[in-house]
Design an enzyme around this catalytic site. Structure first.
Site, PDB file in Angstrom:
ATOM      1  N   GLY A  85       0.832  -1.196   0.000  1.00  0.00           N
ATOM      2  CA  GLY A  85       0.000   0.000   0.000  1.00  0.00           C
ATOM      3  C   GLY A  85       0.865   1.244   0.000  1.00  0.00           C
ATOM      4  O   GLY A  85       1.989   1.221   0.523  1.00  0.00           O
ATOM      5  N   GLN A 127       3.362  10.035   0.670  1.00  0.00           N
ATOM      6  CA  GLN A 127       4.625   9.297   0.751  1.00  0.00           C
ATOM      7  C   GLN A 127       5.521   9.533  -0.460  1.00  0.00           C
ATOM      8  O   GLN A 127       6.701   9.191  -0.442  1.00  0.00           O
ATOM      9  CB  GLN A 127       4.371   7.789   0.896  1.00  0.00           C
ATOM     10  CG  GLN A 127       3.716   7.418   2.213  1.00  0.00           C
ATOM     11  CD  GLN A 127       3.545   5.929   2.328  1.00  0.00           C
ATOM     12  OE1 GLN A 127       2.532   5.383   1.891  1.00  0.00           O
ATOM     13  NE2 GLN A 127       4.532   5.243   2.878  1.00  0.00           N
ATOM     14  N   CYS A 164       6.221   0.426   7.429  1.00  0.00           N
ATOM     15  CA  CYS A 164       5.833   1.477   6.491  1.00  0.00           C
ATOM     16  C   CYS A 164       7.057   1.856   5.669  1.00  0.00           C
ATOM     17  O   CYS A 164       8.155   1.980   6.217  1.00  0.00           O
ATOM     18  CB  CYS A 164       5.331   2.684   7.279  1.00  0.00           C
ATOM     19  SG  CYS A 164       4.884   4.087   6.258  1.00  0.00           S
ATOM     20  N   LEU A 165       6.867   2.045   4.360  1.00  0.00           N
ATOM     21  CA  LEU A 165       8.000   2.420   3.507  1.00  0.00           C
ATOM     22  C   LEU A 165       8.582   3.763   3.923  1.00  0.00           C
ATOM     23  O   LEU A 165       9.736   4.051   3.631  1.00  0.00           O
ATOM     24  CB  LEU A 165       7.565   2.472   2.038  1.00  0.00           C
ATOM     25  CG  LEU A 165       7.095   1.142   1.429  1.00  0.00           C
ATOM     26  CD1 LEU A 165       6.704   1.333  -0.022  1.00  0.00           C
ATOM     27  CD2 LEU A 165       8.156   0.067   1.566  1.00  0.00           C
ATOM     28  N   HIS A 190      -4.142   2.141   7.767  1.00  0.00           N
ATOM     29  CA  HIS A 190      -2.769   2.643   7.726  1.00  0.00           C
ATOM     30  C   HIS A 190      -2.615   3.704   6.630  1.00  0.00           C
ATOM     31  O   HIS A 190      -2.060   4.780   6.859  1.00  0.00           O
ATOM     32  CB  HIS A 190      -1.827   1.450   7.497  1.00  0.00           C
ATOM     33  CG  HIS A 190      -0.383   1.807   7.364  1.00  0.00           C
ATOM     34  ND1 HIS A 190       0.577   1.398   8.261  1.00  0.00           N
ATOM     35  CD2 HIS A 190       0.277   2.540   6.426  1.00  0.00           C
ATOM     36  CE1 HIS A 190       1.751   1.878   7.888  1.00  0.00           C
ATOM     37  NE2 HIS A 190       1.609   2.555   6.769  1.00  0.00           N
ATOM     38  N   GLU A 191      -3.145   3.404   5.425  1.00  0.00           N
ATOM     39  CA  GLU A 191      -2.954   4.327   4.291  1.00  0.00           C
ATOM     40  C   GLU A 191      -3.778   5.607   4.461  1.00  0.00           C
ATOM     41  O   GLU A 191      -3.309   6.696   4.119  1.00  0.00           O
ATOM     42  CB  GLU A 191      -3.321   3.651   2.964  1.00  0.00           C
ATOM     43  CG  GLU A 191      -2.513   2.408   2.610  1.00  0.00           C
ATOM     44  CD  GLU A 191      -1.018   2.589   2.747  1.00  0.00           C
ATOM     45  OE1 GLU A 191      -0.517   3.716   2.593  1.00  0.00           O
ATOM     46  OE2 GLU A 191      -0.325   1.585   3.040  1.00  0.00           O
ATOM     47  N   HIS A 223      -2.192   8.079   6.586  1.00  0.00           N
ATOM     48  CA  HIS A 223      -1.195   8.895   5.859  1.00  0.00           C
ATOM     49  C   HIS A 223      -1.830  10.159   5.287  1.00  0.00           C
ATOM     50  O   HIS A 223      -1.216  11.221   5.271  1.00  0.00           O
ATOM     51  CB  HIS A 223      -0.581   8.107   4.700  1.00  0.00           C
ATOM     52  CG  HIS A 223       0.571   7.225   5.068  1.00  0.00           C
ATOM     53  ND1 HIS A 223       1.731   7.700   5.623  1.00  0.00           N
ATOM     54  CD2 HIS A 223       0.752   5.878   4.943  1.00  0.00           C
ATOM     55  CE1 HIS A 223       2.585   6.690   5.825  1.00  0.00           C
ATOM     56  NE2 HIS A 223       2.008   5.575   5.422  1.00  0.00           N
TER      57      HIS A 223
HETATM   58 NI    NI Z   1       2.826   3.631   5.457  1.00  0.00          NI
END
Ligand code: NI
Length: 173
Positions: A45, A50, A92-93, A134-135, A138
């Site tokens: 995701g 991001q 998370c990236l 989670h997304e 963001h």
């Molecule tokens: Ni993330």
């Protein structure tokens, strides 16, 4: 300029993203680049902040970067009807070198549109429900490390500050 994954503490990750009023070619291009970057970094995701764009756009593929069977793009996703509670291990990236358990709702209802403007209404559970929470966090400037204990967060921040100092030192050495 090629987009890159922004990492904490980049301030764009703490911004509240703006709704998308119209799906333009620019938005379609952004979604395509986000899917590419998500796969390239082994993610399932990704949210637009991001990659440095504070707009309400999310890409997902729960089949993973090897299969790439179920790419999805969500425009202006909203969650409602949160039910139940689960603890899931998340990474998370945008949060380097850290994974930990985060409390999430077990079930959520998703409202969004796709890139063609079709309405999406979906009851979600399991990994999809967790990933969506989670997304969409963001998009509201929230990282999973904002949802862990103060002690765990302080320990992680200490590591990040150390990495930043090391990076600053390296060029002159
Ligand atoms: Ni993330």
């Amino acid at each position: 300029m090629a987009r890159t994954i922004r990492t904490y503490p980049d301030p764009v990750l703490a911004q509240k993203a703006q709704p998308i009023s119209e799906v333009t070619d620019t938005i379609r291009q952004l979604a395509a680049e986000m899917l590419e970057l998500m796969y390239a970094h082994d993610g399932i995701g990704l949210a637009a902040p991001q990659v440095g764009e504070a707009v309400r756009l999310v890409t997902l593929d729960l089949s993973g970067p090897k299969k790439r069977e179920a790419p999805r793009v969500l425009v202006n996703p909203v969650l409602s009807g949160h039910e139940g509670q689960v603890e899931s291990e998340e990474g998370c990236l945008s949060v380097r070198g850290y994974r930990t358990t985060v409390p999430r709702a077990e079930r959520v209802h998703l409202s969004a549109t796709d890139l063609e403007g079709n309405a999406i209404e979906e009851d979600c559970d399991g990994l999809l429900a967790i990933c969506l929470q989670h997304e969409i966090d963001h998009l509201d400037g929230i990282l999973f490390i904002d949802r862990i204990s103060r002690l765990k967060r302080a320990l992680y921040d200490k590591r990040v500050h150390k990495w930043i100092k090391q990076q600053q030192r390296t060029p002159s050495e």
